[in-house]
Design a protein around this motif. Structure first.
Motif, PDB file in Angstrom:
ATOM      1  N   LEU A 124      21.637 -16.286  87.339  1.00  0.00           N
ATOM      2  CA  LEU A 124      23.025 -15.891  87.090  1.00  0.00           C
ATOM      3  C   LEU A 124      23.038 -14.732  86.098  1.00  0.00           C
ATOM      4  O   LEU A 124      22.455 -14.834  85.016  1.00  0.00           O
ATOM      5  CB  LEU A 124      23.823 -17.058  86.525  1.00  0.00           C
ATOM      6  N   SER A 125      23.722 -13.646  86.458  1.00  0.00           N
ATOM      7  CA  SER A 125      23.803 -12.472  85.580  1.00  0.00           C
ATOM      8  C   SER A 125      25.247 -12.049  85.388  1.00  0.00           C
ATOM      9  O   SER A 125      26.053 -12.096  86.318  1.00  0.00           O
ATOM     10  CB  SER A 125      23.015 -11.295  86.172  1.00  0.00           C
ATOM     11  N   GLY A 126      25.551 -11.614  84.165  1.00  0.00           N
ATOM     12  CA  GLY A 126      26.874 -11.101  83.851  1.00  0.00           C
ATOM     13  C   GLY A 126      26.858 -10.410  82.507  1.00  0.00           C
ATOM     14  O   GLY A 126      25.920 -10.583  81.711  1.00  0.00           O
ATOM     15  N   PRO A 127      27.883  -9.633  82.201  1.00  0.00           N
ATOM     16  CA  PRO A 127      27.913  -8.887  80.942  1.00  0.00           C
ATOM     17  C   PRO A 127      28.385  -9.734  79.761  1.00  0.00           C
ATOM     18  O   PRO A 127      29.124 -10.699  79.932  1.00  0.00           O
ATOM     19  CB  PRO A 127      28.917  -7.776  81.237  1.00  0.00           C
ATOM     20  N   ILE A 128      27.944  -9.356  78.591  1.00  0.00           N
ATOM     21  CA  ILE A 128      28.538  -9.845  77.345  1.00  0.00           C
ATOM     22  C   ILE A 128      29.430  -8.710  76.850  1.00  0.00           C
ATOM     23  O   ILE A 128      28.933  -7.664  76.432  1.00  0.00           O
ATOM     24  CB  ILE A 128      27.474 -10.198  76.292  1.00  0.00           C
ATOM     25  N   LEU A 129      30.728  -8.889  76.935  1.00  0.00           N
ATOM     26  CA  LEU A 129      31.662  -7.784  76.714  1.00  0.00           C
ATOM     27  C   LEU A 129      31.962  -7.534  75.242  1.00  0.00           C
ATOM     28  O   LEU A 129      32.211  -6.391  74.836  1.00  0.00           O
ATOM     29  CB  LEU A 129      32.965  -8.048  77.465  1.00  0.00           C
ATOM     30  N   LYS A 130      31.945  -8.601  74.430  1.00  0.00           N
ATOM     31  CA  LYS A 130      32.346  -8.408  73.036  1.00  0.00           C
ATOM     32  C   LYS A 130      31.828  -9.541  72.174  1.00  0.00           C
ATOM     33  O   LYS A 130      31.833 -10.702  72.591  1.00  0.00           O
ATOM     34  CB  LYS A 130      33.875  -8.337  72.931  1.00  0.00           C
ATOM     35  N   ILE A 131      31.375  -9.197  70.965  1.00  0.00           N
ATOM     36  CA  ILE A 131      30.974 -10.187  69.969  1.00  0.00           C
ATOM     37  C   ILE A 131      31.692  -9.853  68.663  1.00  0.00           C
ATOM     38  O   ILE A 131      31.622  -8.722  68.184  1.00  0.00           O
ATOM     39  CB  ILE A 131      29.452 -10.200  69.738  1.00  0.00           C
ATOM     40  N   GLU A 132      32.393 -10.841  68.111  1.00  0.00           N
ATOM     41  CA  GLU A 132      33.126 -10.645  66.860  1.00  0.00           C
ATOM     42  C   GLU A 132      32.699 -11.693  65.836  1.00  0.00           C
ATOM     43  O   GLU A 132      32.379 -12.829  66.198  1.00  0.00           O
ATOM     44  CB  GLU A 132      34.631 -10.782  67.091  1.00  0.00           C
ATOM     45  N   ASN A 133      32.699 -11.319  64.580  1.00  0.00           N
ATOM     46  CA  ASN A 133      32.485 -12.260  63.480  1.00  0.00           C
ATOM     47  C   ASN A 133      33.825 -12.772  62.997  1.00  0.00           C
ATOM     48  O   ASN A 133      34.721 -11.987  62.680  1.00  0.00           O
ATOM     49  CB  ASN A 133      31.730 -11.579  62.330  1.00  0.00           C
ATOM     50  N   LYS A 134      33.958 -14.090  62.932  1.00  0.00           N
ATOM     51  CA  LYS A 134      35.221 -14.703  62.536  1.00  0.00           C
ATOM     52  C   LYS A 134      34.997 -15.714  61.415  1.00  0.00           C
ATOM     53  O   LYS A 134      33.877 -16.167  61.175  1.00  0.00           O
ATOM     54  CB  LYS A 134      35.863 -15.409  63.751  1.00  0.00           C
TER      55      LYS A 134
END
Length: 241
Positions: A227-237
């Motif tokens: 299974l392949s797909g993008p990681i669009l965004k990573i945020e620190n919260k």
């Protein structure tokens, strides 16, 4: 308390680093999901049981989640620089292999993980029923409570064929958290649909469109599913109490 908010092509996931009791995980998951309605699930990044592995993901409900595994893989890659990883996960005994290339995170599962009959397909840690018609949340909840209440997580996925794509609409119930969510993407459900169609029609390459609009790829070969797909965004919260 700090956590990561990750968008793996839909199915936005919060990941906290640290070990917690089951009740603490459920409490934290409910707190985070109530604070930020865009977050659909919560996982915990903990030390692996086998030191030869690169990490472990424990979902708040004890389930297996393909997208959360993909998200954790990207976090570990960013921290260590390693692009080929082995990750342990709640819901399964299999060690999940993850491959990172650019913003794409891919996972590999053995086909031994899958069980299917008629319109039902399960992986270790989660079970799905597939319907070729639209389903609303109320009906999905009744189906899941009636048939799959013994599983930590289960889902009803509506699907249809559009040209060279399959299009899905997943509704997922996590029992211990009692969350019922129309997910914007579903990695393990995408794998389960591909496996079901593979059994029926012997297709091995799939493009499956998520409700977010993101297209995930699945390839079946050598008794493995990728299974392949993008990681669009990573945020620190930060979670405040």
């Amino acid at each position: 308390m700090k956590y990561y908010k990750i968008n793996p092509g839909g199915n936005t996931t919060a990941i906290l680093k640290g070990d917690f009791t089951k009740q603490e995980k459920i409490k934290l998951a409910k707190k985070i999901m109530s604070k930020d309605k865009a977050i659909e699930q919560v996982g915990f990044w903990v030390c692996p049981k086998d030191i030869n592995n690169n990490g472990r993901l424990d979902m708040a409900g004890g389930e297996f989640c393909g997208n959360a595994i993909r998200a954790l893989g990207m976090l570990i890659c960013r921290e260590t620089g390693k692009t080929n990883l082995k990750i342990e996960s709640s819901g399964t005994k299999e060690i999940i292999e993850i491959f990172i290339k650019g913003d794409t995170s891919s996972i590999k599962l053995s086909l031994n993980n899958f069980r299917a009959s008629e319109n039902v397909c399960s992986l270790q840690g989660i079970k799905y029923v597939f319907l070729s018609r639209s389903v609303e949340k109320e009906e999905a909840y009744e189906i899941l409570k009636r048939k799959f209440s013994k599983y930590s997580a289960s889902g009803v996925i509506s699907y249809k064929k559009e040209k060279n794509l399959y299009v899905i609409k997943p509704i997922i119930w996590v029992r211990d958290i009692n969350s019922l969510i129309e997910e914007t993407a579903c990695g393990s459900g995408t794998l389960a649909l591909a496996y079901l169609i593979y059994l029926k029609r012997k297709l091995k390459i799939f493009k499956i469109k998520q409700p977010s609009g993101t297209i995930f790829s699945v390839i079946i070969r050598d008794k493995k599913a990728y299974l392949s797909g993008p990681i669009l965004k990573i945020e620190n919260k930060t979670l405040s109490f």
